[in-house]
Design a protein around this motif. Sequence first.
Motif, PDB file in Angstrom:
ATOM      1  N   ALA A 141      30.300  33.085  53.336  1.00 18.34           N
ATOM      2  CA  ALA A 141      29.625  32.609  52.275  1.00 18.34           C
ATOM      3  C   ALA A 141      30.461  33.477  51.264  1.00 18.34           C
ATOM      4  CB  ALA A 141      28.850  33.298  52.716  1.00 18.34           C
ATOM      5  N   GLY A 142      30.380  34.592  51.385  1.00 16.29           N
ATOM      6  CA  GLY A 142      31.329  35.137  50.355  1.00 16.29           C
ATOM      7  C   GLY A 142      32.936  34.995  49.992  1.00 16.29           C
ATOM      8  N   PRO A 143      33.942  34.872  50.810  1.00 15.13           N
ATOM      9  CA  PRO A 143      35.516  34.662  50.793  1.00 15.13           C
ATOM     10  C   PRO A 143      35.380  33.134  49.980  1.00 15.13           C
ATOM     11  CG  PRO A 143      35.098  35.428  52.709  1.00 15.13           C
ATOM     12  CD  PRO A 143      34.302  35.316  52.220  1.00 15.13           C
ATOM     13  N   SER A 144      34.533  32.189  50.635  1.00 12.25           N
ATOM     14  CA  SER A 144      33.925  30.902  50.014  1.00 12.25           C
ATOM     15  C   SER A 144      33.726  31.135  48.663  1.00 12.25           C
ATOM     16  CB  SER A 144      33.346  30.104  50.542  1.00 12.25           C
ATOM     17  OG  SER A 144      33.355  30.365  52.071  1.00 12.25           O
ATOM     18  N   ILE A 145      33.191  32.239  47.892  1.00  6.59           N
ATOM     19  CA  ILE A 145      32.598  31.944  46.801  1.00  6.59           C
ATOM     20  C   ILE A 145      33.880  31.886  45.443  1.00  6.59           C
ATOM     21  CG2 ILE A 145      31.171  33.012  44.875  1.00  6.59           C
ATOM     22  CD1 ILE A 145      29.210  33.669  46.945  1.00  6.59           C
ATOM     23  N   VAL A 146      34.676  33.278  46.091  1.00  4.76           N
ATOM     24  CA  VAL A 146      35.620  33.640  45.901  1.00  4.76           C
ATOM     25  C   VAL A 146      36.960  32.132  46.097  1.00  4.76           C
ATOM     26  CG1 VAL A 146      37.726  35.693  45.407  1.00  4.76           C
ATOM     27  CG2 VAL A 146      35.057  36.229  45.951  1.00  4.76           C
ATOM     28  N   CYS A 147      37.062  31.500  46.983  1.00  6.33           N
ATOM     29  CA  CYS A 147      37.957  30.583  47.403  1.00  6.33           C
ATOM     30  C   CYS A 147      37.660  29.489  45.291  1.00  6.33           C
ATOM     31  CB  CYS A 147      38.029  29.977  48.436  1.00  6.33           C
ATOM     32  SG  CYS A 147      38.223  31.159  49.353  1.00  6.33           S
ATOM     33  N   VAL A 148      35.955  28.940  45.784  1.00  3.59           N
ATOM     34  CA  VAL A 148      35.768  28.325  44.405  1.00  3.59           C
ATOM     35  C   VAL A 148      35.995  29.098  43.166  1.00  3.59           C
ATOM     36  CG1 VAL A 148      33.755  26.979  43.809  1.00  3.59           C
ATOM     37  CG2 VAL A 148      34.453  27.373  45.993  1.00  3.59           C
ATOM     38  N   ALA A 149      35.968  29.928  43.316  1.00  6.77           N
ATOM     39  CA  ALA A 149      36.659  30.942  41.563  1.00  6.77           C
ATOM     40  C   ALA A 149      37.638  30.611  41.693  1.00  6.77           C
ATOM     41  CB  ALA A 149      35.885  32.799  40.669  1.00  6.77           C
ATOM     42  N   ALA A 150      38.878  31.350  42.619  1.00  9.21           N
ATOM     43  CA  ALA A 150      40.557  30.449  42.207  1.00  9.21           C
ATOM     44  C   ALA A 150      40.584  29.012  42.243  1.00  9.21           C
ATOM     45  CB  ALA A 150      40.806  30.666  43.671  1.00  9.21           C
ATOM     46  N   ILE A 151      39.823  27.980  42.343  1.00  8.13           N
ATOM     47  CA  ILE A 151      40.072  26.438  42.359  1.00  8.13           C
ATOM     48  C   ILE A 151      39.603  26.712  40.982  1.00  8.13           C
ATOM     49  CG2 ILE A 151      39.935  24.696  42.801  1.00  8.13           C
ATOM     50  CD1 ILE A 151      38.690  25.321  45.476  1.00  8.13           C
ATOM     51  N   LEU A 152      38.470  26.894  40.541  1.00  9.55           N
ATOM     52  CA  LEU A 152      38.210  27.129  38.816  1.00  9.55           C
ATOM     53  C   LEU A 152      39.570  27.742  38.233  1.00  9.55           C
ATOM     54  CD1 LEU A 152      34.488  27.400  39.570  1.00  9.55           C
ATOM     55  CD2 LEU A 152      35.423  24.990  38.805  1.00  9.55           C
ATOM     56  N   PHE A 153      39.742  28.956  38.495  1.00  7.30           N
ATOM     57  CA  PHE A 153      41.103  29.574  37.874  1.00  7.30           C
ATOM     58  C   PHE A 153      41.829  28.270  37.476  1.00  7.30           C
ATOM     59  CE2 PHE A 153      45.187  31.859  37.856  1.00  7.30           C
ATOM     60  CZ  PHE A 153      44.976  32.631  36.601  1.00  7.30           C
ATOM     61  N   LEU A 154      42.139  28.169  38.811  1.00  2.00           N
ATOM     62  CA  LEU A 154      43.326  26.674  38.734  1.00  2.00           C
ATOM     63  C   LEU A 154      43.915  26.147  38.332  1.00  2.00           C
ATOM     64  CD1 LEU A 154      46.250  26.244  39.686  1.00  2.00           C
ATOM     65  CD2 LEU A 154      45.261  25.389  41.658  1.00  2.00           C
ATOM     66  N   SER A 155      43.050  25.381  37.714  1.00  2.00           N
ATOM     67  CA  SER A 155      41.810  23.865  37.330  1.00  2.00           C
ATOM     68  C   SER A 155      41.826  24.227  35.558  1.00  2.00           C
ATOM     69  CB  SER A 155      40.808  23.498  37.354  1.00  2.00           C
ATOM     70  OG  SER A 155      40.975  22.906  38.830  1.00  2.00           O
ATOM     71  N   THR A 156      41.460  25.779  35.714  1.00  2.00           N
ATOM     72  CA  THR A 156      41.599  26.203  33.667  1.00  2.00           C
ATOM     73  C   THR A 156      42.888  26.339  32.760  1.00  2.00           C
ATOM     74  OG1 THR A 156      40.858  28.297  33.989  1.00  2.00           O
ATOM     75  CG2 THR A 156      39.036  27.302  33.558  1.00  2.00           C
ATOM     76  N   SER A 157      44.028  27.048  34.207  1.00  2.00           N
ATOM     77  CA  SER A 157      45.232  26.901  33.839  1.00  2.00           C
ATOM     78  C   SER A 157      45.942  25.918  33.964  1.00  2.00           C
ATOM     79  CB  SER A 157      45.989  27.988  35.419  1.00  2.00           C
ATOM     80  OG  SER A 157      45.676  29.805  34.925  1.00  2.00           O
ATOM     81  N   VAL A 158      45.700  25.448  34.910  1.00  4.59           N
ATOM     82  CA  VAL A 158      46.199  23.572  34.411  1.00  4.59           C
ATOM     83  C   VAL A 158      45.876  22.771  33.211  1.00  4.59           C
ATOM     84  CG1 VAL A 158      46.255  21.210  35.064  1.00  4.59           C
ATOM     85  CG2 VAL A 158      46.311  23.473  36.849  1.00  4.59           C
ATOM     86  N   VAL A 159      44.637  23.075  32.979  1.00  9.37           N
ATOM     87  CA  VAL A 159      44.037  22.228  31.620  1.00  9.37           C
ATOM     88  C   VAL A 159      45.055  22.711  30.410  1.00  9.37           C
ATOM     89  CG1 VAL A 159      41.794  22.341  29.368  1.00  9.37           C
ATOM     90  CG2 VAL A 159      41.531  21.976  32.791  1.00  9.37           C
ATOM     91  N   ARG A 160      45.358  24.834  29.883  1.00  9.08           N
ATOM     92  CA  ARG A 160      45.716  25.297  29.371  1.00  9.08           C
ATOM     93  C   ARG A 160      47.868  24.794  28.836  1.00  9.08           C
ATOM     94  NH1 ARG A 160      45.848  31.356  30.117  1.00  9.08           N
ATOM     95  NH2 ARG A 160      47.557  31.039  31.737  1.00  9.08           N
ATOM     96  N   SER A 161      48.362  24.666  30.073  1.00 12.47           N
ATOM     97  CA  SER A 161      49.163  24.017  29.960  1.00 12.47           C
ATOM     98  C   SER A 161      49.154  22.991  30.009  1.00 12.47           C
ATOM     99  CB  SER A 161      49.955  24.332  31.564  1.00 12.47           C
ATOM    100  OG  SER A 161      49.353  23.076  32.625  1.00 12.47           O
ATOM    101  N   LEU A 162      48.086  21.367  29.696  1.00  7.31           N
ATOM    102  CA  LEU A 162      48.795  20.107  29.652  1.00  7.31           C
ATOM    103  C   LEU A 162      48.510  20.219  27.830  1.00  7.31           C
ATOM    104  CD1 LEU A 162      45.953  18.372  32.149  1.00  7.31           C
ATOM    105  CD2 LEU A 162      49.390  18.500  31.702  1.00  7.31           C
ATOM    106  N   ARG A 163      47.110  21.289  27.402  1.00  7.93           N
ATOM    107  CA  ARG A 163      47.196  21.669  25.885  1.00  7.93           C
ATOM    108  C   ARG A 163      48.227  21.620  25.351  1.00  7.93           C
ATOM    109  NH1 ARG A 163      41.251  24.430  25.433  1.00  7.93           N
ATOM    110  NH2 ARG A 163      40.625  22.661  26.095  1.00  7.93           N
TER     111      ARG A 163
END
Length: 262
Positions: A239-261
Amino acid sequence: MLDDFMTRAALAGLGVALAAAPLGSFVVWRRMAYFGDATAHAAILGVALSLALQMPIFAGALAVALAMALTVTVLSGRGYAMDTLLGVLAHSALAFGLVAVSFLSGIRIDLMAYLFGDILAVSRSDLVVIWGGAVLVVGLMAWRWSALLTATLSEELAHASGIDPRREQLILTLALAITVAVAIKVVGVLLIAAMLIIPAAAARPLSRTPEQMALMAAAIGGLSAIAGLHAAYVFDTPAGPSIVCVAAILFLSTSVVRSLRA
């Protein structure tokens, strides 16, 4: 409702996300990632002391995490490079903690639960501690928000405004120790720094003000906790590592959004 272990786990994850969000924002702004890591690593020594002295885990983890944070604050700027100092103290504290645990005879301890968290085993009393700590951290951050922002922006500006930067640093240190102590049950000492840094870093591209960033970090941290628990349930993953993995995916997503902007 609280008889359901998944409900307790979700509430525990949300409590840690709430505590970590505003504090994590300052960790990112001040580039204190290694500072948070060192404080978290020291908590395993606090676990060993708590078990040896038959104290609550929260009390021991809080005491040692606070001692580590204060030690780093005192020793910084005395001839040691900060990254070197933090590296030595973080890994030394973790090693001493693991060795101390090995000397505890007659006490059964699941080291993996303290290293990577055991959110599914959170009890009602754990929830009281987690949410009590979260409320305390949020209260501290709200009370000193303007002063902390000023000290983070510029020490000279803080002095000109009648604010003592070292006092604000101590407040951050106390908040960090509390967060580490309440999060150890949820994500473990090896992943606490990740929950401090990743949601705040993910919120940064989406925010225009410090307040927005703290709120977005709380939302991202909470979403990571709920989605990570769901993924752990569906895929039978930790559970703990899974939570961090989701957070990492969200970080990647917002980084992509920033690069597109850009």
